[in-house]
Write a protein that holds these residues in place. Structure first.
Motif, PDB file in Angstrom:
ATOM      1  N   ILE A 118      68.052   4.428  62.050  1.00 12.97           N
ATOM      2  CA  ILE A 118      67.942   4.046  63.453  1.00 12.97           C
ATOM      3  C   ILE A 118      66.519   4.251  63.953  1.00 12.97           C
ATOM      4  O   ILE A 118      65.741   4.986  63.350  1.00 12.97           O
ATOM      5  CB  ILE A 118      68.941   4.827  64.334  1.00 12.97           C
ATOM      6  CG1 ILE A 118      68.634   6.318  64.331  1.00 12.97           C
ATOM      7  CG2 ILE A 118      70.366   4.578  63.885  1.00 12.97           C
ATOM      8  CD1 ILE A 118      69.484   7.108  65.295  1.00 12.97           C
ATOM      9  N   SER A 119      66.197   3.607  65.067  1.00  8.35           N
ATOM     10  CA  SER A 119      64.875   3.742  65.672  1.00  8.35           C
ATOM     11  C   SER A 119      64.776   5.071  66.411  1.00  8.35           C
ATOM     12  O   SER A 119      65.783   5.679  66.772  1.00  8.35           O
ATOM     13  CB  SER A 119      64.608   2.579  66.630  1.00  8.35           C
ATOM     14  OG  SER A 119      65.502   2.629  67.716  1.00  8.35           O
ATOM     15  N   ASP A 168      65.612   7.628  58.848  1.00  7.75           N
ATOM     16  CA  ASP A 168      66.897   7.904  58.216  1.00  7.75           C
ATOM     17  C   ASP A 168      67.404   9.235  58.759  1.00  7.75           C
ATOM     18  O   ASP A 168      66.768  10.264  58.575  1.00  7.75           O
ATOM     19  CB  ASP A 168      66.753   7.983  56.699  1.00  7.75           C
ATOM     20  CG  ASP A 168      66.396   6.637  56.085  1.00  7.75           C
ATOM     21  OD1 ASP A 168      66.974   5.629  56.518  1.00  7.75           O
ATOM     22  OD2 ASP A 168      65.544   6.599  55.188  1.00  7.75           O
ATOM     23  N   VAL A 169      68.538   9.206  59.444  1.00  9.96           N
ATOM     24  CA  VAL A 169      69.082  10.420  60.051  1.00  9.96           C
ATOM     25  C   VAL A 169      70.565  10.542  59.717  1.00  9.96           C
ATOM     26  O   VAL A 169      71.231   9.562  59.379  1.00  9.96           O
ATOM     27  CB  VAL A 169      68.909  10.435  61.589  1.00  9.96           C
ATOM     28  CG1 VAL A 169      67.456  10.452  61.977  1.00  9.96           C
ATOM     29  CG2 VAL A 169      69.616   9.274  62.227  1.00  9.96           C
ATOM     30  N   THR A 170      71.070  11.764  59.806  1.00  8.16           N
ATOM     31  CA  THR A 170      72.492  12.023  59.685  1.00  8.16           C
ATOM     32  C   THR A 170      72.995  12.460  61.051  1.00  8.16           C
ATOM     33  O   THR A 170      72.558  13.479  61.578  1.00  8.16           O
ATOM     34  CB  THR A 170      72.770  13.124  58.643  1.00  8.16           C
ATOM     35  OG1 THR A 170      72.214  12.728  57.393  1.00  8.16           O
ATOM     36  CG2 THR A 170      74.264  13.362  58.494  1.00  8.16           C
ATOM     37  N   LEU A 171      73.889  11.678  61.628  1.00  2.90           N
ATOM     38  CA  LEU A 171      74.452  11.980  62.939  1.00  2.90           C
ATOM     39  C   LEU A 171      75.873  12.504  62.768  1.00  2.90           C
ATOM     40  O   LEU A 171      76.653  11.949  61.983  1.00  2.90           O
ATOM     41  CB  LEU A 171      74.458  10.737  63.824  1.00  2.90           C
ATOM     42  CG  LEU A 171      73.089  10.161  64.168  1.00  2.90           C
ATOM     43  CD1 LEU A 171      73.242   8.843  64.922  1.00  2.90           C
ATOM     44  CD2 LEU A 171      72.287  11.142  64.987  1.00  2.90           C
ATOM     45  N   SER A 204      66.652  -4.202  55.319  1.00  2.72           N
ATOM     46  CA  SER A 204      66.063  -4.872  56.478  1.00  2.72           C
ATOM     47  C   SER A 204      65.496  -3.853  57.458  1.00  2.72           C
ATOM     48  O   SER A 204      65.969  -2.724  57.556  1.00  2.72           O
ATOM     49  CB  SER A 204      67.114  -5.726  57.177  1.00  2.72           C
ATOM     50  OG  SER A 204      68.098  -4.910  57.749  1.00  2.72           O
ATOM     51  N   ARG A 205      64.494  -4.267  58.187  1.00  3.68           N
ATOM     52  CA  ARG A 205      63.872  -3.398  59.192  1.00  3.68           C
ATOM     53  C   ARG A 205      64.558  -3.623  60.526  1.00  3.68           C
ATOM     54  O   ARG A 205      64.012  -4.269  61.424  1.00  3.68           O
ATOM     55  CB  ARG A 205      62.376  -3.709  59.290  1.00  3.68           C
ATOM     56  CG  ARG A 205      61.613  -3.220  58.111  1.00  3.68           C
ATOM     57  CD  ARG A 205      60.290  -2.695  58.587  1.00  3.68           C
ATOM     58  NE  ARG A 205      59.776  -1.678  57.709  1.00  3.68           N
ATOM     59  CZ  ARG A 205      59.745  -0.374  58.018  1.00  3.68           C
ATOM     60  NH1 ARG A 205      60.220   0.063  59.145  1.00  3.68           N
ATOM     61  NH2 ARG A 205      59.222   0.480  57.195  1.00  3.68           N
ATOM     62  N   ARG A 206      65.792  -3.133  60.631  1.00  2.00           N
ATOM     63  CA  ARG A 206      66.569  -3.321  61.841  1.00  2.00           C
ATOM     64  C   ARG A 206      67.343  -2.040  62.125  1.00  2.00           C
ATOM     65  O   ARG A 206      67.932  -1.451  61.232  1.00  2.00           O
ATOM     66  CB  ARG A 206      67.536  -4.491  61.670  1.00  2.00           C
ATOM     67  CG  ARG A 206      68.231  -4.895  62.930  1.00  2.00           C
ATOM     68  CD  ARG A 206      68.786  -6.301  62.856  1.00  2.00           C
ATOM     69  NE  ARG A 206      67.746  -7.329  62.742  1.00  2.00           N
ATOM     70  CZ  ARG A 206      67.049  -7.819  63.768  1.00  2.00           C
ATOM     71  NH1 ARG A 206      67.248  -7.358  64.980  1.00  2.00           N
ATOM     72  NH2 ARG A 206      66.158  -8.752  63.582  1.00  2.00           N
TER      73      ARG A 206
END
Length: 95
Positions: free
Chosen positions: A51-52, A35-38, A2-4
């Motif tokens: 996340i946006s 797409d990130v790694t936090l 999903s685009r959320r």
């Protein structure tokens, strides 16, 4: 997929394409998802999230993933992010 946004709940919005002749057709405005790694300092590990760009700036502004999750509302978070928030809170309570 999903685009959320998983942290803010931001999703697609709708609007109109408006031509020069003022014809209107429906369109979608999609969020700028990355797409990130936090990294979590409390749990000492990374989490892959989608996340946006606005949410990424907010995480940096608040001082990292742990500080963001402390202030985040449960209704906006995805199930994955909610699990991360509970793990961080449990680890901070144990310290």
């Amino acid at each position: 997929m999903s685009r959320r946004c998983e942290l803010t709940g931001k999703g697609p919005m709708t609007g109109n394409n408006v031509s020069h002749a003022n014809n209107k057709t429906r369109r979608r405005f999609l969020p700028n998802l990355n797409d990130v790694t936090l990294q979590s300092e409390t749990l000492d590990r990374g989490f892959r999230l989608r996340i946006s760009a606005a949410a990424l700036r907010t995480v940096d502004h608040r001082g990292g993933l742990d500080a963001f999750m402390a202030k985040a509302k449960d209704a906006e978070l995805s199930s994955t992010a909610l699990k991360i928030k509970k793990d961080i809170a449990k680890a901070q309570a144990a310290v």
